[in-house]
Design a protein around this motif. Structure first.
Motif, PDB file in Angstrom:
ATOM      1  N   THR A  84       0.792  -1.218   0.000  1.00 35.69           N
ATOM      2  CA  THR A  84       0.000   0.000   0.000  1.00 35.69           C
ATOM      3  C   THR A  84       0.830   1.276   0.000  1.00 35.69           C
ATOM      4  OG1 THR A  84      -0.153  -0.100   2.420  1.00 35.69           O
ATOM      5  CG2 THR A  84      -1.937  -1.127   1.156  1.00 35.69           C
ATOM      6  N   HIS A  85       2.119   1.170   0.346  1.00 38.17           N
ATOM      7  CA  HIS A  85       2.959   2.369   0.350  1.00 38.17           C
ATOM      8  C   HIS A  85       3.479   2.717  -1.045  1.00 38.17           C
ATOM      9  CE1 HIS A  85       5.782  -0.984   0.558  1.00 38.17           C
ATOM     10  NE2 HIS A  85       6.690  -0.174   0.054  1.00 38.17           N
ATOM     11  N   ILE A  86       3.290   1.834  -2.015  1.00 35.83           N
ATOM     12  CA  ILE A  86       3.677   2.121  -3.406  1.00 35.83           C
ATOM     13  C   ILE A  86       2.469   2.734  -4.105  1.00 35.83           C
ATOM     14  CG2 ILE A  86       4.452   1.160  -5.607  1.00 35.83           C
ATOM     15  CD1 ILE A  86       5.931  -0.976  -4.104  1.00 35.83           C
ATOM     16  N   ASP A  87       2.675   3.853  -4.737  1.00 36.33           N
ATOM     17  CA  ASP A  87       1.591   4.603  -5.362  1.00 36.33           C
ATOM     18  C   ASP A  87       0.766   3.706  -6.290  1.00 36.33           C
ATOM     19  OD1 ASP A  87       0.181   7.080  -6.159  1.00 36.33           O
ATOM     20  OD2 ASP A  87       1.153   6.685  -8.080  1.00 36.33           O
ATOM     21  N   ARG A  88      -0.506   3.536  -5.955  1.00 32.71           N
ATOM     22  CA  ARG A  88      -1.375   2.639  -6.724  1.00 32.71           C
ATOM     23  C   ARG A  88      -1.600   3.161  -8.136  1.00 32.71           C
ATOM     24  NH1 ARG A  88      -5.472  -1.167  -5.706  1.00 32.71           N
ATOM     25  NH2 ARG A  88      -6.226  -1.849  -7.742  1.00 32.71           N
ATOM     26  N   ASP A  89      -1.690   4.463  -8.305  1.00 32.08           N
ATOM     27  CA  ASP A  89      -1.913   5.026  -9.635  1.00 32.08           C
ATOM     28  C   ASP A  89      -0.767   4.676 -10.583  1.00 32.08           C
ATOM     29  OD1 ASP A  89      -4.314   6.117  -8.879  1.00 32.08           O
ATOM     30  OD2 ASP A  89      -3.489   8.112  -8.469  1.00 32.08           O
ATOM     31  N   SER A  90       0.465   4.654 -10.058  1.00 37.95           N
ATOM     32  CA  SER A  90       1.611   4.331 -10.920  1.00 37.95           C
ATOM     33  C   SER A  90       1.562   2.877 -11.363  1.00 37.95           C
ATOM     34  CB  SER A  90       2.922   4.631 -10.192  1.00 37.95           C
ATOM     35  OG  SER A  90       3.200   3.696  -9.159  1.00 37.95           O
ATOM     36  N   ILE A  91       0.991   2.005 -10.520  1.00 39.44           N
ATOM     37  CA  ILE A  91       0.839   0.596 -10.899  1.00 39.44           C
ATOM     38  C   ILE A  91      -0.292   0.438 -11.908  1.00 39.44           C
ATOM     39  CG2 ILE A  91       0.283  -1.714 -10.044  1.00 39.44           C
ATOM     40  CD1 ILE A  91       1.599  -0.930  -7.406  1.00 39.44           C
ATOM     41  N   ASP A  92      -1.409   1.106 -11.654  1.00 37.58           N
ATOM     42  CA  ASP A  92      -2.558   0.998 -12.559  1.00 37.58           C
ATOM     43  C   ASP A  92      -2.237   1.526 -13.952  1.00 37.58           C
ATOM     44  OD1 ASP A  92      -4.062  -0.083 -10.536  1.00 37.58           O
ATOM     45  OD2 ASP A  92      -5.060   1.802 -10.007  1.00 37.58           O
ATOM     46  N   ALA A  93      -1.267   2.451 -14.046  1.00 35.55           N
ATOM     47  CA  ALA A  93      -0.930   3.058 -15.337  1.00 35.55           C
ATOM     48  C   ALA A  93      -0.032   2.176 -16.196  1.00 35.55           C
ATOM     49  CB  ALA A  93      -0.243   4.409 -15.114  1.00 35.55           C
ATOM     50  N   LEU A  94       0.489   1.092 -15.629  1.00 34.00           N
ATOM     51  CA  LEU A  94       1.438   0.256 -16.370  1.00 34.00           C
ATOM     52  C   LEU A  94       0.755  -0.432 -17.549  1.00 34.00           C
ATOM     53  CD1 LEU A  94       3.234  -1.394 -13.321  1.00 34.00           C
ATOM     54  CD2 LEU A  94       4.111   0.472 -14.755  1.00 34.00           C
ATOM     55  N   PRO A  95       1.349  -0.372 -18.750  1.00 34.82           N
ATOM     56  CA  PRO A  95       0.742  -1.007 -19.928  1.00 34.82           C
ATOM     57  C   PRO A  95       1.175  -2.465 -20.070  1.00 34.82           C
ATOM     58  CG  PRO A  95       2.671   0.224 -20.596  1.00 34.82           C
ATOM     59  CD  PRO A  95       2.535   0.435 -19.106  1.00 34.82           C
ATOM     60  N   SER A  96       0.371  -3.226 -20.751  1.00 36.21           N
ATOM     61  CA  SER A  96       0.716  -4.624 -21.070  1.00 36.21           C
ATOM     62  C   SER A  96       1.433  -4.661 -22.420  1.00 36.21           C
ATOM     63  CB  SER A  96      -0.547  -5.489 -21.089  1.00 36.21           C
ATOM     64  OG  SER A  96      -1.191  -5.466 -19.841  1.00 36.21           O
ATOM     65  N   ARG A  97       2.498  -3.901 -22.523  1.00 35.25           N
ATOM     66  CA  ARG A  97       3.268  -3.750 -23.752  1.00 35.25           C
ATOM     67  C   ARG A  97       4.764  -3.762 -23.438  1.00 35.25           C
ATOM     68  NH1 ARG A  97      -1.005  -4.743 -25.412  1.00 35.25           N
ATOM     69  NH2 ARG A  97      -2.242  -3.735 -27.047  1.00 35.25           N
ATOM     70  N   PRO A  98       5.629  -3.876 -24.451  1.00 36.65           N
ATOM     71  CA  PRO A  98       7.074  -3.910 -24.199  1.00 36.65           C
ATOM     72  C   PRO A  98       7.614  -2.585 -23.672  1.00 36.65           C
ATOM     73  CG  PRO A  98       6.541  -4.725 -26.406  1.00 36.65           C
ATOM     74  CD  PRO A  98       5.302  -4.078 -25.873  1.00 36.65           C
ATOM     75  N   GLY A  99       8.697  -2.679 -22.930  1.00 37.04           N
ATOM     76  CA  GLY A  99       9.364  -1.478 -22.452  1.00 37.04           C
ATOM     77  C   GLY A  99      10.157  -1.735 -21.195  1.00 37.04           C
ATOM     78  N   ILE A 100      10.547  -0.643 -20.530  1.00 38.22           N
ATOM     79  CA  ILE A 100      11.304  -0.739 -19.281  1.00 38.22           C
ATOM     80  C   ILE A 100      10.480  -0.119 -18.157  1.00 38.22           C
ATOM     81  CG2 ILE A 100      13.519  -0.712 -20.471  1.00 38.22           C
ATOM     82  CD1 ILE A 100      12.640   2.305 -18.401  1.00 38.22           C
ATOM     83  N   TYR A 101      10.825  -0.490 -16.929  1.00 38.47           N
ATOM     84  CA  TYR A 101      10.163   0.084 -15.763  1.00 38.47           C
ATOM     85  C   TYR A 101      11.223   0.387 -14.709  1.00 38.47           C
ATOM     86  CZ  TYR A 101      10.703  -4.760 -14.319  1.00 38.47           C
ATOM     87  OH  TYR A 101      11.233  -5.997 -14.048  1.00 38.47           O
ATOM     88  N   ILE A 102      10.939   1.359 -13.844  1.00 37.17           N
ATOM     89  CA  ILE A 102      11.888   1.780 -12.817  1.00 37.17           C
ATOM     90  C   ILE A 102      11.153   1.896 -11.483  1.00 37.17           C
ATOM     91  CG2 ILE A 102      13.571   3.512 -12.095  1.00 37.17           C
ATOM     92  CD1 ILE A 102      13.742   4.452 -14.988  1.00 37.17           C
TER      93      ILE A 102
END
Length: 300
Positions: free
Chosen positions: A29-47
Motif C-alpha cells: 500500500t505504500h507504493i503509489d497505486r496510480d503508478s501501478i494501474d498506469a502500467l501497460p501490457s506492452r514492451p518497455g522498461i520500468y523503474i
C-alpha cells in the motif's frame, strides 16, 4: 510495509485458478497505486523509485504490467519493495528496444538493486599469440583493443582471473597442455604434470605434435569467438508495435540511440561515446547473425 490482499475467487466447486495476474497479487500500500494501474501490457522498461526519486531497480519486459506485478509477489525482493514509493515506465516498440534501453539505463543510473553491468574498460578476452612452442592464449583488455574491429578474439570476461579460470576448464576438458597454454611453467622436452596423470595429450614432451595441439586449442575456443562487426557502418534495427515504429541505431556493437517515428515526434539520438559494448553485443549478436532482425543501413 503494509499490504492489501485481493480475495480469491470462489465458485460452487471451490477455488478458481487465477489466470489474470492483476487479480491475484498483493499490493504494497505504500507504493503509489496510480503508478501501478498506469502500467501497460506492452514492451518497455520500468523503474522502481524511492521517496527521493532515486532509481532502485530497472527492468524490462514484453509485458511491463505483468512483470511489475510479479515483482510485487516476490518475497526475495522485500527489501527493494520496502524502499519503493512508485513505479515509472517507458514504452518501446519491441523486445530488442527494451533490452537495449534497460542495459543503457542501468549503466547510466546504477540502481541500488540491479547487478552492475560490465564497464567497457574492465573487460578482457583471449588473443592467440605465437610462442616458442605453438599458440599461447594471451589476456588482452578492451582499454587497449577495439573488440568490435579486432579478429581472433575469444571470450568476454569481467576480470583476468575469470578468463584464466575459464582457460583452465577448457584445457582440462580437451586434454590440452597447461605448459604450452601458459598456465604453468614449461621445460622443453619434459612432460608436464598433467601429462603424467593422463590429463594432457603430450604436446609438451613430443607425444603430440605442436601443430595438432594448436589446431585442437583453436577448435576448443571457436564457440567463444568474438564476432567482428559485420557491417561497414551503423545499422538500424526496426521494431513495430500497435502501428508505432522505432529504429534502434547500433554501430560496432554500441547502442547509439533510438529514432521514434510517431507522428509529430522528433528523432531521438543519444550522442555516441564509441566503443564495443559487451551488453549490446550479447543482446544482438545471435538474432542479428541469424537474420531475425529487420535491419537497414544508416547514413553516416
Amino acid at each position: 510495509m503494509s499490504f492489501i490482499v485481493m480475495p480469491p475467487r470462489i465458485s460452487a466447486v471451490g477455488l478458481l485458478p487465477m489466470l489474470n495476474p492483476a487479480s491475484s497479487f498483493v499490493y504494497p500500500t505504500h507504493i503509489d497505486r496510480d503508478s501501478i494501474d498506469a502500467l501497460p501490457s506492452r514492451p518497455g522498461i520500468y523503474i522502481f523509485r524511492d521517496e527521493n526519486d532515486r532509481p532502485l531497480y530497472i527492468g524490462k519486459s514484453v509485458n511491463i504490467r505483468s512483470r511489475v506485478l510479479s515483482h510485487l509477489r516476490t518475497p526475495e525482493e522485500a527489501r527493494m519493495l520496502e524502499q519503493s514509493r512508485y513505479v515509472e515506465f517507458q514504452r518501446t516498440a519491441g523486445e530488442i528496444g527494451a533490452l537495449l534501453l534497460e542495459s543503457k539505463l542501468i549503466k547510466d543510473m546504477q540502481p541500488l538493486h540491479n547487478k552492475k553491468l560490465l564497464r567497457r574498460r574492465e573487460m578482457c578476452t583471449f588473443r592467440l599469440q605465437p610462442g616458442p612452442r605453438g599458440l599461447v592464449p594471451e589476456v588482452v583488455f578492451a582499454r587497449d583493443h577495439d573488440f568490435a574491429r579486432t579478429d581472433g578474439l575469444f571470450g568476454l570476461f569481467a576480470t583476468r582471473r575469470a578468463a584464466v579460470e575459464r582457460l583452465r576448464e577448457i584445457v582440462l576438458e580437451h586434454r590440452l597442455c597447461p605448459a604450452l597454454t601458459g598456465l604453468e611453467s614449461a621445460v622443453r622436452g619434459r612432460a608436464c604434470f598433467a601429462h603424467q596423470i593422463a590429463r594432457c595429450a603430450g604436446a609438451c614432451c613430443g607425444a603430440e605434435s605442436v601443430e595438432l595441439h594448436d589446431a585442437r586449442l583453436l577448435a576448443a575456443l571457436q564457440h567463444m569467438r568474438v564476432v567482428v562487426w559485420p557491417y561497414p557502418g551503423a545499422v538500424g534495427i526496426e521494431e513495430e508495435c500497435d502501428g508505432w515504429r522505432q529504429t534502434h541505431i547500433v554501430d560496432h556493437w554500441f547502442y547509439v540511440g533510438t529514432i521514434d517515428h510517431r507522428k509529430g515526434g522528433r528523432p531521438v539520438r543519444r550522442p555516441a561515446k564509441g566503443g564495443f559494448d559487451v551488453d549490446a553485443y550479447k543482446i544482438l549478436v545471435k538474432p542479428m547473425l541469424s537474420g531475425e532482425l529487420r535491419l537497414k543501413p544508416m547514413k553516416s
